[in-house]
Design an enzyme around this catalytic site. Structure first.
Site, short mmCIF file in Angstrom:
data_model
loop_
_atom_site.label_atom_id
_atom_site.label_comp_id
_atom_site.label_asym_id
_atom_site.label_seq_id
_atom_site.Cartn_x
_atom_site.Cartn_y
_atom_site.Cartn_z
N ASP A 59 37.03 59.45 72.17
CA ASP A 59 35.63 59.20 72.53
C ASP A 59 35.56 59.05 74.06
O ASP A 59 36.58 59.06 74.73
CB ASP A 59 35.07 57.98 71.80
CG ASP A 59 35.78 56.69 72.17
OD1 ASP A 59 36.60 56.71 73.11
OD2 ASP A 59 35.53 55.66 71.53
N ASP A 67 34.17 59.13 61.62
CA ASP A 67 35.23 58.19 61.99
C ASP A 67 34.69 56.78 61.88
O ASP A 67 33.48 56.56 62.02
CB ASP A 67 35.70 58.42 63.43
CG ASP A 67 34.78 57.74 64.42
OD1 ASP A 67 35.10 56.63 64.88
OD2 ASP A 67 33.69 58.29 64.73
N CYS A 105 43.97 54.56 41.56
CA CYS A 105 44.50 55.02 42.86
C CYS A 105 46.01 55.21 42.76
O CYS A 105 46.70 54.38 42.15
CB CYS A 105 44.16 54.00 43.94
SG CYS A 105 44.79 54.43 45.57
N CYS A 110 49.10 50.88 45.67
CA CYS A 110 48.74 50.70 44.26
C CYS A 110 49.89 51.05 43.31
O CYS A 110 49.97 50.52 42.21
CB CYS A 110 47.50 51.54 43.94
SG CYS A 110 46.02 50.91 44.76
N HIS A 112 45.90 51.26 51.85
CA HIS A 112 45.05 51.60 50.70
C HIS A 112 43.66 52.04 51.13
O HIS A 112 43.13 53.05 50.63
CB HIS A 112 44.94 50.41 49.74
CG HIS A 112 43.88 50.61 48.70
ND1 HIS A 112 44.09 51.37 47.56
CD2 HIS A 112 42.58 50.22 48.66
CE1 HIS A 112 42.96 51.41 46.86
NE2 HIS A 112 42.04 50.72 47.51
#
Length: 379
Positions: A94, A268, A306, A311, A337
């Site tokens: 950015d 994002d 998941c 997981c 996760h």
């Protein structure tokens, strides 16, 4: 030839969402995509190898923060950001413009640029379109962002009009100052708040400058979701169909799906790692605050649907224990996760576009996730 190219593969018949490929000097990646944020040349707690493992294509780093630490000269000496952080896929930087908004108590905006107080030590600094280009050229990112002002929400029409006109003038200066146009693509940023005519003016100004891609800025700054969706509905059609469209700073699952439906290709946000550090995780059944006492004896995975590393290997009870004890491994597991969840969500979005069923997917996902529940606004 521009180093950044967008290839449109398909448009969803049900919603108009786009499936495409973003071609960069460090690989080609399917869109719509979610880009994890690595502000200081690292996605917090995660290694580049882990990000690759979960399918991340482009990550975002922050011009303002890297300018202060370690300094763009050091990154350049290291061979650029890719080499410095050992990431051989896409990087977007950015421009520092968002800090004009988020560090407002430290800054003064003038036509020539922005006078800052360094938020770390109080030193006086000056950031201009030319300086933002110099820093990003040294960083060597695949995609650079033009230096803009991101006004707060709400702002008056008069203020927003002046801001849009200044952002357009700054965009022109950025193009002139860009030293590596054959190696780094520079995107313009459309501003204008919630005002349709100002968004139109901003888009026309920037499209006339022929950037290789365009961002929609000034959203996710406190406005209601309905306002964001309405702004996208009238803004994205103003942008060229053969170039990538990037919605800055947006990462909640509902907004990713709604943004894709409105023609956005790239997103994002710091959300997945930020809420992960606070012990909150996104699951296929909705948000889980893992610190809550009810998970102390819950030996199931964070999300039964998941298949991420977290997981597959660890339970809610164990992760809760780690977070409650301030163990770094706990926030690594929740961050892994959450980032995985959003990257896989965008894979599902792309598949739904391929099969012309993104509207149905949205309905099913929202119902399962609980976005219509009273506390959905907390996400």
């Amino acid at each position: 030839m521009t180093p950044i190219r967008y290839e449109l593969i398909k448009t969803c018949k049900q919603t108009g969402a786009r499936l495409g490929i973003l071609h960069t000097p460090h690989g080609s990646f399917e869109t719509p995509m979610f880009m994890p944020v690595g502000t200081l040349a690292t996605v917090k707690t995660l290694s580049p190898e882990e990000l690759k493992e979960m399918g991340a294509g482009v990550i975002l780093s922050n011009t303002y923060h890297l300018w202060l630490r370690p300094g763009h000269d050091i990154v350049k000496e290291a061979g650029g950001l890719h080499s410095f952080m050992n990431w051989d896929r896409g990087i977007l930087t950015d421009s520092g413009g968002f800090q004009v908004f988020s560090l407002s108590e430290f800054r003064r905006i003038e036509e020539e640029g922005v006078y800052f107080r360094n938020h770390l030590n109080g030193d006086r600094l000056f950031l201009s379109p030319e300086k933002a280009m110099e820093i990003q050229n040294a960083l060597g990112s695949d995609i650079m962002m033009a230096f803009d002002e991101c006004p707060p929400y709400p702002a008056t029409y008069e203020y927003m009009k002046q801001s849009v006109e200044r952002t357009s003038r700054w965009a022109e200066r950025c193009l002139k100052a860009h030293q590596r146009p054959n190696e780094q693509g520079l995107f313009g940023i459309v501003q204008g708040g919630e005002f349709e005519d100002l968004r139109k003016q901003s888009a026309q100004d920037l499209v006339s400058l022929d950037f290789p891609g365009y961002a929609v800025g000034g959203l996710s700054v406190g406005e209601p979701k309905e306002v964001m969706n309405r702004v996208l509905e009238f803004t994205t059609p103003l942008l060229p169909a053969n170039k990538p469209r990037y919605l800055m700073g947006v990462g909640s699952p509902d907004s990713l799906i709604d943004g894709a439906i409105r023609g956005i290709d790239m997103f994002d946000c710091v959300l997945p790692t930020r809420i992960g550090r606070n012990g909150t995780v996104m699951t296929s059944q909705g948000r889980v605050v893992i610190k809550n006492a009810k998970y102390a004896r819950d030996f199931s995975p964070l999300d039964p649907n998941c298949d991420c590393y977290t997981c597959r290997n660890y339970t809610r009870a164990y992760i809760r224990h780690l977070i409650k004890c301030d163990e770094t491994f706990g926030i690594r597991l929740t961050s892994y996760h959450n980032v995985y969840f959003l990257i896989k969500l965008m894979e599902q979005v792309r598949q739904a576009i391929r099969e012309d069923r993104l509207g149905d997917f949205r309905e099913q996902f929202f119902e399962q996730y609980g976005f219509y529940a009273p506390d959905a606004k907390n996400f």
